[in-house]
Every structure is written in C-alpha cells, then in structure tokens.
Design an enzyme around this catalytic site. Structure first.
Site, PDB file in Angstrom:
ATOM      1  CG  HIS A  14      -6.304   1.396   8.698  1.00 53.21           C
ATOM      2  ND1 HIS A  14      -6.874   2.409   8.864  1.00 53.21           N
ATOM      3  CD2 HIS A  14      -6.548   1.049   7.231  1.00 53.21           C
ATOM      4  CE1 HIS A  14      -7.657   2.962   7.879  1.00 53.21           C
ATOM      5  NE2 HIS A  14      -7.244   2.342   6.839  1.00 53.21           N
ATOM      6  CG  HIS A  16      -5.876  -0.259   2.335  1.00 55.73           C
ATOM      7  ND1 HIS A  16      -7.115  -0.236   1.928  1.00 55.73           N
ATOM      8  CD2 HIS A  16      -5.530   0.540   3.317  1.00 55.73           C
ATOM      9  CE1 HIS A  16      -7.628   0.651   2.787  1.00 55.73           C
ATOM     10  NE2 HIS A  16      -6.796   1.058   3.728  1.00 55.73           N
ATOM     11  NE  ARG A  18      -3.245  -0.505  -2.403  1.00 54.27           N
ATOM     12  CZ  ARG A  18      -4.053   0.291  -1.895  1.00 54.27           C
ATOM     13  NH1 ARG A  18      -5.529   0.168  -1.718  1.00 54.27           N
ATOM     14  NH2 ARG A  18      -3.662   1.586  -1.632  1.00 54.27           N
ATOM     15  CG  ASP A 266      -5.271   4.389   5.827  1.00 54.00           C
ATOM     16  OD1 ASP A 266      -5.325   3.284   4.956  1.00 54.00           O
ATOM     17  OD2 ASP A 266      -5.778   5.281   5.565  1.00 54.00           O
TER      18      ASP A 266
HETATM   19 ZN   LIG Z   1      -7.432   2.709   4.836  1.00 51.27          ZN
END
Ligand SMILES: [Zn+2]
Length: 370
Positions: A14, A16, A18, A266
């Site tokens: 998980h 990001h 970007r 995350d």
């Molecule tokens: Zn997330």
C-alpha cells in the site's frame, strides 16, 4: 556490537508514489530509494494519481514512467499496480488484468476523486473481481456517514476533530457492506488500513464463516493513537483517522490471532507546506515506507511481535493473498542498532515522518534484491 541477521525483504502492499501528477510529493526515484532503505523490495502502488489509474492504457502509461525513472536512476524494485474503480470502468478490469495486482475501490471520499458511493455500482466490482479471481482492495469508509458527520458538526473543526468528521461508524458500516458482498459474490476482499476494534471483530467473525476477507493494518494505526494529534497536528491527519488506545490494543490482538493478515504503510507523502495549511485544507496522509521495518523491529525488541510474525505479515501473507511467486529478496538488519528518526534523514521527498524523534532499536541495513 552489531547483531546482524538476514530476513526476507518486505512487501509494502500500500504505497502512493504519486506518479503521475504528484511528483512534487514523491516520485519513483525517491520512493524506491526510501523503500529499499526501509527493507522493502516490492511495493503495490495505488491508483489515486492524476490522472487516476483507471484503464489499461493508464496502467501501461504509469508503468512506462516507472521503468524510465528506475532506468535513469539506476535502481530496481519489484512493483504491482492497482486499477482504480470508477462508476464506469468495471469492464476495464478484464482488459487490464494481466497488468494489475488488484482493483482498488474507495467506498467513501479520501484523496483524489475515485470515490464510488453507489452501492449497486460497488456490487458490480465485487462480482467482477470474483469472476476474474482478482483481489479487491477496499478503502472502507461509508460516504453517507462521512457526509452526515460533516453536516452535523458545529463550529470550525481542528485536527483534533478529525475523528469526529470521519467517525468510526463510517469504517464499520462500509466494512459490513463489503463483507456482505464478499459473502454473496465470493470475492477475495482486501480491507485496507483497519483502524477500529469493531472492524477487527467483524473480520474475525467473517473469517470464521469462511468468507474470503483479508485485512491490513498500518504502522501509524498500531504505533500512534489520537492522543498523538496534540503534537502531530496536521502531520497526524490521515484517513481513516488515528483512533483510541483501545482500538490500538485490538489491532495488536488481531495481529497475533490472525484476524489481521498484513501490514501496509499507506505511504502517502505530502509536503510540509501542504500540511501547514489550516486543518480543513491540509491533505490527509503520512509517509511510512522507510520506517516500516524499523518500527516493527523496535516492537520486536520490546517483545510485542516475533520475527516470524513480521515475515508473515509483511511478506508471506501478502504473497498468498495476491498470488505472487516467492523470491529470494532479503534484508540484512541490525537488531542492536539504536537510531533516532530525524526528519532531515528522511529519504522520501516530503522529508518528514510522523514518527520523528522516536528512538528505535533494530534497523534495516541493506536490502538485497535477488
Ligand atoms: Zn492509501
């Protein structure tokens, strides 16, 4: 004296990173460096980029950008790409299947505009992922509940109200619905960032009934709680919010009894400037990929988790859920190394950590890709 051992390198299911559209927050050069320094040899990237990753074409374009970044920086990392669910792209899953690790469905609004609030539309994704035997990763916060909390709030909210504006009920209601769909359609559901006691209980009971639901927790939900908002301010703003110490204890119970399957960071960096905006405008999300293993090794030092459990939750279970073949990637760690997390040492482009100033015992030294 260093106490060096080698353990399987971690997967972060998980992140990001970007790209495209948010490269001022992170890109695959900085993200990969951060991951490798943190003991991670594989990451799964989320689709709420700009544009969002919602078609085969956009998946392939993201892969092209990643390949180019890695080549130019002479780095390598394993990765998987999630396809983002929208109201109109359910047919795209079949087309994109060979190129994706799974599908991500936002049941409520978070960062980006991928939320899918219509229950019938959500159901179609559970059905199609089941048919194609692809994991469906869900952000379980119910949009109607979030909207109601917002409408009911009186006054000008600050970060300490984040949990009131995104109440635990939103997570619980969304997860209940996801479990119903999983049972009905036999979908393999991967519930992201579990944050409440009730969710742990729901997942535990669903598993007992043989429902194929798997659950992730983040380092910030197991190592921080809502009382930390006092010093973190907006740096502690993320979705779902930090919860209570009771929730925290329940997440640890879930880690030990198998209700929780994985840990994913995350990793969702934003710049300091963005986080310095007033609460209502500051974006949600915290970085985490490079402190992922060190926090777990420190917990191991404190007797909270075994090395076997770390490997199970950060590697073996993730490989099983996402049907990955094994590899020989390892990470060398020094179980006795004591270091303090400092913002200036953070490799991620955002250059801060919600765990700054914490002193940890046990650190990754080197990640070795096969
Ligand atoms: Zn997330």
């Amino acid at each position: 004296m260093p106490r060096l051992i080698t353990i399987p390198a971690l997967i972060d299911p998980h992140v990001h990173f970007r790209t495209p559209g948010g490269e001022h927050k992170e890109d695959w050069v900085s993200g990969t460096r951060a991951a490798l320094s943190g003991g991670v040899s594989m990451v799964f990237d989320m689709p709420n980029t700009n544009p969002a990753t919602t078609s085969l074409e956009l998946v392939l374009e993201k892969k092209r950008l990643i390949t180019e970044s890695l080549k130019n920086s002479n780095q390598s990392i394993r990765y998987g790409i999630y396809l983002g669910a929208t109201n109109t792209n359910v047919r795209e899953i079949n087309i994109a299947k060979p190129e994706i690790i799974g599908v991500k469905l936002f049941m409520g609004a978070s960062t980006g505009n991928l939320q899918m609030t219509d229950e019938n539309a959500q159901a179609e994704f559970f059905q199609e992922c089941a048919r194609l035997d692809l994991p469906l990763a869900i952000h379980a916060e119910d949009e109607a509940t979030l909207q109601k909390a917002k409408a009911d709030f009186v006054g000008v909210p600050t970060v300490s109200d984040h949990g009131k504006l995104r109440p635990r009920e939103a997570a619980i209601i969304a997860l209940e619905r996801a479990i119903q769909f999983a049972e009905k359609y036999k979908t393999k559901v991967y519930s992201l960032h579990t944050s409440t006691k009730e969710e742990v209980e729901l997942i535990r009971s669903a598993k007992k009934l043989g429902i194929t639901i798997f659950a992730e927790v983040t380092p910030h939900h197991i190592f921080l709680n809502e009382t930390d908002l006092e010093y973190l301010g907006n740096l502690g703003k993320m979705n779902p919010p930090l919860r209570t110490t009771v929730d925290q204890a329940s997440l640890w119970d879930g880690i030990h009894d198998g209700a929780i399957d994985t840990i994913g960071t995350d990793h969702a960096p934003h710049t300091h400037a963005e986080k310095s905006a007033p609460y209502t405008e500051a974006p949600s999300g915290v970085p985490g990929v490079e402190t992922y293993l060190a926090l777990l090794l420190n917990a191991h030092t404190n007797g909270k988790i075994s090395l076997n459990e770390i490997t199970k939750l950060t590697r073996i279970n993730i490989q099983k859920i996402f049907n990955l073949t094994d590899n020989n990637d390892t990470v060398t760690v020094d179980l006795d190394l004591i270091r303090t997390i400092k913002n200036q040492d953070i490799i991620s482009k955002c250059q801060w950590s919600p765990f700054a100033d914490q002193t940890l015992t046990g650190w990754p030294i080197k990640t070795n890709l096969e």
